[in-house]
Design a protein around this motif. Sequence first.
Motif, PDB file in Angstrom:
ATOM      1  N   GLU A 356      -5.374   3.280  -3.346  1.00 48.83           N
ATOM      2  CA  GLU A 356      -4.588   2.587  -2.327  1.00 48.83           C
ATOM      3  C   GLU A 356      -4.346   1.129  -2.719  1.00 48.83           C
ATOM      4  O   GLU A 356      -3.251   0.596  -2.515  1.00 48.83           O
ATOM      5  CB  GLU A 356      -5.305   2.649  -0.978  1.00 48.83           C
ATOM      6  CG  GLU A 356      -4.517   2.006   0.151  1.00 48.83           C
ATOM      7  CD  GLU A 356      -5.218   2.088   1.487  1.00 48.83           C
ATOM      8  OE1 GLU A 356      -4.551   1.882   2.517  1.00 48.83           O
ATOM      9  OE2 GLU A 356      -6.438   2.353   1.501  1.00 48.83           O
ATOM     10  N   MET A 357      -5.374   0.494  -3.283  1.00 48.85           N
ATOM     11  CA  MET A 357      -5.234  -0.898  -3.696  1.00 48.85           C
ATOM     12  C   MET A 357      -4.172  -1.057  -4.773  1.00 48.85           C
ATOM     13  O   MET A 357      -3.366  -1.998  -4.732  1.00 48.85           O
ATOM     14  CB  MET A 357      -6.577  -1.424  -4.218  1.00 48.85           C
ATOM     15  CG  MET A 357      -6.518  -2.865  -4.733  1.00 48.85           C
ATOM     16  SD  MET A 357      -8.018  -3.322  -5.624  1.00 48.85           S
ATOM     17  CE  MET A 357      -7.909  -2.221  -7.059  1.00 48.85           C
ATOM     18  N   VAL A 358      -4.165  -0.142  -5.742  1.00 44.53           N
ATOM     19  CA  VAL A 358      -3.192  -0.224  -6.836  1.00 44.53           C
ATOM     20  C   VAL A 358      -1.767  -0.004  -6.317  1.00 44.53           C
ATOM     21  O   VAL A 358      -0.827  -0.696  -6.720  1.00 44.53           O
ATOM     22  CB  VAL A 358      -3.530   0.811  -7.932  1.00 44.53           C
ATOM     23  CG1 VAL A 358      -2.398   0.894  -8.959  1.00 44.53           C
ATOM     24  CG2 VAL A 358      -4.835   0.437  -8.622  1.00 44.53           C
ATOM     25  N   LYS A 359      -1.614   0.964  -5.409  1.00 42.67           N
ATOM     26  CA  LYS A 359      -0.279   1.257  -4.876  1.00 42.67           C
ATOM     27  C   LYS A 359       0.203   0.158  -3.933  1.00 42.67           C
ATOM     28  O   LYS A 359       1.392  -0.195  -3.932  1.00 42.67           O
ATOM     29  CB  LYS A 359      -0.305   2.596  -4.130  1.00 42.67           C
ATOM     30  CG  LYS A 359      -0.420   3.805  -5.039  1.00 42.67           C
ATOM     31  CD  LYS A 359      -0.395   5.091  -4.224  1.00 42.67           C
ATOM     32  CE  LYS A 359      -0.455   6.316  -5.130  1.00 42.67           C
ATOM     33  NZ  LYS A 359      -0.460   7.581  -4.344  1.00 42.67           N
ATOM     34  N   LYS A 360      -0.717  -0.375  -3.122  1.00 38.64           N
ATOM     35  CA  LYS A 360      -0.338  -1.384  -2.134  1.00 38.64           C
ATOM     36  C   LYS A 360      -1.351  -2.524  -2.137  1.00 38.64           C
ATOM     37  O   LYS A 360      -2.240  -2.596  -1.278  1.00 38.64           O
ATOM     38  CB  LYS A 360      -0.254  -0.759  -0.743  1.00 38.64           C
ATOM     39  CG  LYS A 360       0.831   0.295  -0.599  1.00 38.64           C
ATOM     40  CD  LYS A 360       0.905   0.817   0.828  1.00 38.64           C
ATOM     41  CE  LYS A 360       2.037   1.817   0.997  1.00 38.64           C
ATOM     42  NZ  LYS A 360       2.122   2.321   2.397  1.00 38.64           N
ATOM     43  N   PRO A 361      -1.250  -3.454  -3.100  1.00 40.55           N
ATOM     44  CA  PRO A 361      -2.179  -4.591  -3.153  1.00 40.55           C
ATOM     45  C   PRO A 361      -2.201  -5.404  -1.861  1.00 40.55           C
ATOM     46  O   PRO A 361      -3.203  -6.041  -1.538  1.00 40.55           O
ATOM     47  CB  PRO A 361      -1.638  -5.423  -4.324  1.00 40.55           C
ATOM     48  CG  PRO A 361      -0.850  -4.462  -5.159  1.00 40.55           C
ATOM     49  CD  PRO A 361      -0.261  -3.491  -4.190  1.00 40.55           C
ATOM     50  N   GLU A 362      -1.074  -5.351  -1.111  1.00 35.42           N
ATOM     51  CA  GLU A 362      -1.021  -6.100   0.140  1.00 35.42           C
ATOM     52  C   GLU A 362      -2.046  -5.606   1.159  1.00 35.42           C
ATOM     53  O   GLU A 362      -2.444  -6.347   2.065  1.00 35.42           O
ATOM     54  CB  GLU A 362       0.389  -6.031   0.741  1.00 35.42           C
ATOM     55  CG  GLU A 362       0.886  -4.659   1.112  1.00 35.42           C
ATOM     56  CD  GLU A 362       1.608  -3.937  -0.012  1.00 35.42           C
ATOM     57  OE1 GLU A 362       2.327  -2.970   0.303  1.00 35.42           O
ATOM     58  OE2 GLU A 362       1.439  -4.345  -1.182  1.00 35.42           O
ATOM     59  N   LYS A 363      -2.500  -4.358   1.008  1.00 39.54           N
ATOM     60  CA  LYS A 363      -3.561  -3.841   1.886  1.00 39.54           C
ATOM     61  C   LYS A 363      -4.847  -4.615   1.665  1.00 39.54           C
ATOM     62  O   LYS A 363      -5.579  -4.928   2.615  1.00 39.54           O
ATOM     63  CB  LYS A 363      -3.784  -2.355   1.613  1.00 39.54           C
ATOM     64  CG  LYS A 363      -2.658  -1.451   2.059  1.00 39.54           C
ATOM     65  CD  LYS A 363      -2.663  -1.267   3.565  1.00 39.54           C
ATOM     66  CE  LYS A 363      -1.651  -0.214   3.993  1.00 39.54           C
ATOM     67  NZ  LYS A 363      -1.645  -0.022   5.464  1.00 39.54           N
ATOM     68  N   LEU A 364      -5.143  -4.895   0.413  1.00 43.55           N
ATOM     69  CA  LEU A 364      -6.319  -5.706   0.089  1.00 43.55           C
ATOM     70  C   LEU A 364      -6.150  -7.106   0.668  1.00 43.55           C
ATOM     71  O   LEU A 364      -7.092  -7.677   1.219  1.00 43.55           O
ATOM     72  CB  LEU A 364      -6.515  -5.773  -1.426  1.00 43.55           C
ATOM     73  CG  LEU A 364      -7.668  -6.648  -1.930  1.00 43.55           C
ATOM     74  CD1 LEU A 364      -9.007  -6.146  -1.400  1.00 43.55           C
ATOM     75  CD2 LEU A 364      -7.687  -6.676  -3.459  1.00 43.55           C
ATOM     76  N   LEU A 365      -4.963  -7.650   0.539  1.00 44.33           N
ATOM     77  CA  LEU A 365      -4.671  -8.980   1.090  1.00 44.33           C
ATOM     78  C   LEU A 365      -4.922  -9.019   2.592  1.00 44.33           C
ATOM     79  O   LEU A 365      -5.490  -9.979   3.120  1.00 44.33           O
ATOM     80  CB  LEU A 365      -3.225  -9.362   0.775  1.00 44.33           C
ATOM     81  CG  LEU A 365      -2.753 -10.714   1.309  1.00 44.33           C
ATOM     82  CD1 LEU A 365      -3.519 -11.858   0.653  1.00 44.33           C
ATOM     83  CD2 LEU A 365      -1.248 -10.873   1.078  1.00 44.33           C
TER      84      LEU A 365
END
Length: 412
Positions: A356-365
Amino acid sequence: MKVLVVGGGSGGHITPAVAVVRELLKLKPRTRVEFWTDRKYYANVMKITTEIGVSWGEEDRLSGKRQYIRVRKVLSGKFRRYAGWKFIDYMEHPWVAFRDLILLNIVGFFGFIAGIFQSFFRMLGKKNRPDVVFLKGGFVGLPVGIACKILRIPYVVHESDAVFGLANRLLVKKARVVAVGVNEEFKDERFKFVGVPVAEEFKKVSPTRQKELKRTFGFDPEEPLVIITGGSQGAQHINVSVREILPEMLKFTSVGLVAGRTQYESMIDLKKYEIYEKAKLKSNFRMWAFNSAMFELLGAADVIISRAGATTIAEMAALSKAVILVPYAALPGGHQVKNAERLSKLSAAEVISDEEMVKKPEKLLEIVRKLIRSPKVRAALAKNLHDTSATDSAERLAKILIEVAGPSEEGK
């Protein structure tokens, strides 16, 4: 008392083993310790054990001589597996699959057999025979454990993760004691919860000390700080994702990135965010290949982003930090995923999958922003994580080794 300690294959096996050796030498200063490790970690173990070398008695002290822990390389063979690979992955990367899963496993098998013979003859005879062997998981300990079975030498196994590694699963049956890092109920009385040993430097810091540490690394002591680490070698997926969200992160927090020795050069472009004026950091970003004072760097953090290895988690728990775990699912056994899931259920960590982090780094943000903006949430996570740790893990294990070793001719 003679104790053989075996650990290697990863830093997560070395650090706890060294912590146990330190406690063992505090309890029994005259203990003769020998440390076996693989070729990759030999130099590192030599350096650490030299620093904690001790004198073995009054004669040594009077003569001015100092005896050190003996470190030796041991042959072993790693069984390579790709837990996250599907059939299509093998078809797309046939050479990698053939090289790693066939050729290198054949080489590993012969290394494993050689390791059994080497361990057997090293421990053969009364003079060389240890009173107890401590096996800290990993492929390095398997040939030694099999030699112990043949020679009837008692050994203790320690498993840090929520899921037992392959080597430990094979060694558990004949182990005198199976020490575990996760507090669960076991029907077998040989299983004892001890937690995961960490270096004594990893301990909770006061708010005042935290500000001092921030200042030491060049950060504004009044600003929140996020430390990101993928371990000594680095985590490519974490680094790449951080590259995407770093400009936004720097708008609301200071950031320290431990890129890893193998990943640092590929991340060198981020140095543009690291601005100095008259040798003083003027920006709110720093990046290192590795930092030898990780206990201080992590101690300075308000939030830590990390993989979910058991030793790293134990270190962060001892420091009582709010953490965001990014487990690496491709590792055999999925132990990082299980570690992270357990802590998520205990409300002791925020978790985002690697995929999920790789696909959507904004989730980590989003998770970082939430924690930075909510000190109460950070404090709750930190407390819950700290509550999962056993601060006396190394001492517990040292006492188990002394008990299993039993009385010696030297009186110990």
